[in-house]
Write an enzyme that holds these catalytic residues in place. Structure first.
Site, PDB file in Angstrom:
ATOM      1  N   ASP A 222      13.257   6.830 -12.972  1.00 18.36           N
ATOM      2  CA  ASP A 222      12.830   6.399 -14.311  1.00 18.36           C
ATOM      3  C   ASP A 222      13.809   6.905 -15.361  1.00 18.36           C
ATOM      4  O   ASP A 222      13.601   7.985 -15.905  1.00 18.36           O
ATOM      5  CB  ASP A 222      11.418   6.925 -14.570  1.00 18.36           C
ATOM      6  CG  ASP A 222      10.850   6.492 -15.902  1.00 18.36           C
ATOM      7  OD1 ASP A 222      11.270   5.437 -16.405  1.00 18.36           O
ATOM      8  OD2 ASP A 222       9.993   7.205 -16.444  1.00 18.36           O
TER       9      ASP A 222
ATOM     10  N   ASP B  23      17.684   7.361 -21.164  1.00 23.45           N
ATOM     11  CA  ASP B  23      17.020   8.594 -21.600  1.00 23.45           C
ATOM     12  C   ASP B  23      15.918   8.942 -20.611  1.00 23.45           C
ATOM     13  O   ASP B  23      15.410   8.077 -19.880  1.00 23.45           O
ATOM     14  CB  ASP B  23      16.460   8.455 -23.008  1.00 23.45           C
ATOM     15  CG  ASP B  23      15.255   7.532 -23.077  1.00 23.45           C
ATOM     16  OD1 ASP B  23      15.389   6.358 -22.664  1.00 23.45           O
ATOM     17  OD2 ASP B  23      14.174   7.962 -23.524  1.00 23.45           O
TER      18      ASP B  23
ATOM     19  N   GLU C 104      13.631   5.261 -24.897  1.00 21.53           N
ATOM     20  CA  GLU C 104      12.381   4.645 -24.439  1.00 21.53           C
ATOM     21  C   GLU C 104      11.282   5.669 -24.250  1.00 21.53           C
ATOM     22  O   GLU C 104      10.123   5.439 -24.608  1.00 21.53           O
ATOM     23  CB  GLU C 104      12.624   3.879 -23.127  1.00 21.53           C
ATOM     24  CG  GLU C 104      11.465   2.995 -22.694  1.00 21.53           C
ATOM     25  CD  GLU C 104      10.396   3.716 -21.887  1.00 21.53           C
ATOM     26  OE1 GLU C 104       9.263   3.193 -21.790  1.00 21.53           O
ATOM     27  OE2 GLU C 104      10.700   4.807 -21.352  1.00 21.53           O
ATOM     28  N   GLU C 105      11.636   6.825 -23.689  1.00 18.10           N
ATOM     29  CA  GLU C 105      10.615   7.826 -23.381  1.00 18.10           C
ATOM     30  C   GLU C 105      10.014   8.453 -24.639  1.00 18.10           C
ATOM     31  O   GLU C 105       8.902   8.985 -24.593  1.00 18.10           O
ATOM     32  CB  GLU C 105      11.199   8.929 -22.491  1.00 18.10           C
ATOM     33  CG  GLU C 105      11.705   8.463 -21.132  1.00 18.10           C
ATOM     34  CD  GLU C 105      10.617   8.012 -20.190  1.00 18.10           C
ATOM     35  OE1 GLU C 105       9.442   7.934 -20.611  1.00 18.10           O
ATOM     36  OE2 GLU C 105      10.932   7.719 -19.025  1.00 18.10           O
TER      37      GLU C 105
END
Length: 454
Positions: A123, A92, A156-157
């Protein structure tokens, strides 16, 4: 196993890595389904799962996590008696922010000035490609000497904790002797670095109400309590005059003893405008890695365009608090909430909602895994010694894994060096960094397997 064939194999695989990263970047896998379709994230998850199956991984599964997203898991058995290493990344990404500010499309991997640009390139979609490169090189040169588990997170973000909750409910799934988190980055491009500390974080929504409805500012302004003005005062209470974070009761004087961050380098990395001062006091490393930091991420209020002459009845904000190592996030949240209550002006009505949180992290840098990585990085980056730094960001999963597997060693590496501009427009990855870190990871797995046999 010689490092030369590994490096040569990874160099030969880089065109394939670029194509695969382009395919993965093309998925608009922002795990905020109010902004981007769920189907984009699901497609990215399936792409990752297919890639693992193609490399011979067993038990590949899309894990439905409690926050409504999917993480991807796979297991590659190693030789009899070999240790198990867990490799982590996330597919993600952050939203692209201002599409018009991207020089090339955010979800189209584009090569420019020796870098590959695209949301998630560093990222952390690039982190997954890094893992694939390392494993492919080892398979081509005699086989992977350890058992490998791969987990690729889908949220995660967003900080919603889906994978953490899933891991806690299935503690056997991610058990490993060592964990490599591919979501950090070198302190400087070309300077091999492992990250030893992470700040924790929390997200708090704030809403202030003062009136039953908006009022004419000419008829009522100056007496009627303005919710937007109250919010501005409240947010201002979170900073001292020099910009330091000030949450009542939360220590903000800790000192970082390790690798330092020269101010000139920080100004250049952060692209601070000429003549604009930095905030806070102490060294840059103190402020980034050892102390709390409040950031106002967004404010709900009318835009300038189309604004009316009104006293506002309601206003809101989303606040991020980064929590330094050694401080419990749960306690920090209590202090932040108490501060906000105490500093709300004019008896305005205040609503608070915690929408995400994660604990800070501190690794044991004396472990055998660190020695194995140091030796690997010395080969992958000739003439450079491995550095140990902190990181101001948060990876909440690290503490969950530490709690579940207290004997596991943990290392944080990755592609998010300063030039990558992660979370900003025009995010990019250095293909040279991707190549060198893949070499380092492959050699680390070899070194680590040998150390466990010794």
């Amino acid at each position: 196993m010689s490092p030369i064939p590994v490096a040569e194999t990874i160099a030969s695989l880089m065109p394939r890595a670029r194509q695969e990263l382009a395919e993965l970047v093309a998925f608009r896998s922002v795990a905020d389904f109010s902004q981007f379709p769920r189907s984009e994230s699901e497609a990215a998850a399936n792409w990752v799962a297919d890639a693992l199956r193609a490399e011979g991984f067993q038990d590949v599964a899309l894990l439905d996590t409690p926050d409504g997203t999917q993480s991807v898991y796979g297991y590659l058995p190693g030789p009899q008696g070999a240790p198990t290493v867990l490799l982590y990344a996330h597919y993600d990404v952050q939203p692209p922010l201002d599409d018009a500010a991207w020089i090339s499309p955010a979800f189209e991997l584009t090569e420019r000035d020796g870098r590959w640009y695209g949301r998630g390139a560093a990222d952390c979609k690039g982190g997954f490609i890094m893992h694939l490169l390392a494993l492919r090189a080892l398979k081509a040169d005699g086989g992977v000497p350890v058992g490998v588990k791969v987990i690729v997170e889908g949220s995660e973000e967003q900080g919603t904790g889906g994978l953490q909750q899933y891991a806690e409910a299935h503690p056997e799934l991610l058990a490993a002797d060592t964990i490599v988190i591919g979501d950090a980055g070198n302190f400087r491009l070309g300077l091999p670095t492992v990250t030893a500390t992470l700040r924790g974080m929390t997200l708090v929504k704030v809403k202030i109400d003062t009136l039953a409805g908006n009022l004419h500012s000419g008829m009522f302004g100056g007496v009627a309590p303005d919710a937007l003005a109250a919010l501005i005062r409240l947010l201002d209470s979170l900073r001292a005059a020099d910009g330091s974070t000030t949450v009542d009761g939360l220590d903000s004087d800790a000192v970082w003893e390790g690798l330092q961050y020269p101010e000139a380098d920080f100004r250049a990395d952060a692209k601070v405008l000429d003549g604009v001062g930095l905030i806070g006091e102490g060294t840059i490393a103190d402020r980034l890695w050892a102390r709390p930091a409040v950031t106002v991420l967004g404010i709900d209020c009318p835009s300038v365009s189309g604004a009316t002459p009104s006293v506002h009845a309601s206003a809101g904000a989303l606040i991020s608090l980064r929590v330094p190592p050694g401080v419990d996030t749960t306690e920090a949240i209590k202090l932040l909430q108490a501060h906000l209550v105490a500093h709300t002006p004019w008896q305005a009505r205040l609503e608070l909602e915690v929408v995400g949180q994660g604990q800070p992290f501190q690794a044991d840098t004396s472990s055998p895994a660190y020695a194995s990585m140091a030796a690997a990085m010395e080969v992958a980056y000739p003439g450079e010694e491995m550095q140990v730094s902190g990181m101001g960001g948060s990876i909440p999963l690290c503490n969950t894994l530490t709690s579940l597997y207290p004997d596991a060693e943990m290392l944080l590496i990755g592609l998010s060096e300063p030039e990558a501009q992660i979370h900003a427009v025009n995010e990019s990855v250095s293909p040279q960094e991707l190549e060198r870190l893949a070499v380092a990871e492959a050699l680390f797995l070899v070194n680590y397997a040998r150390s466990k046999r010794a």
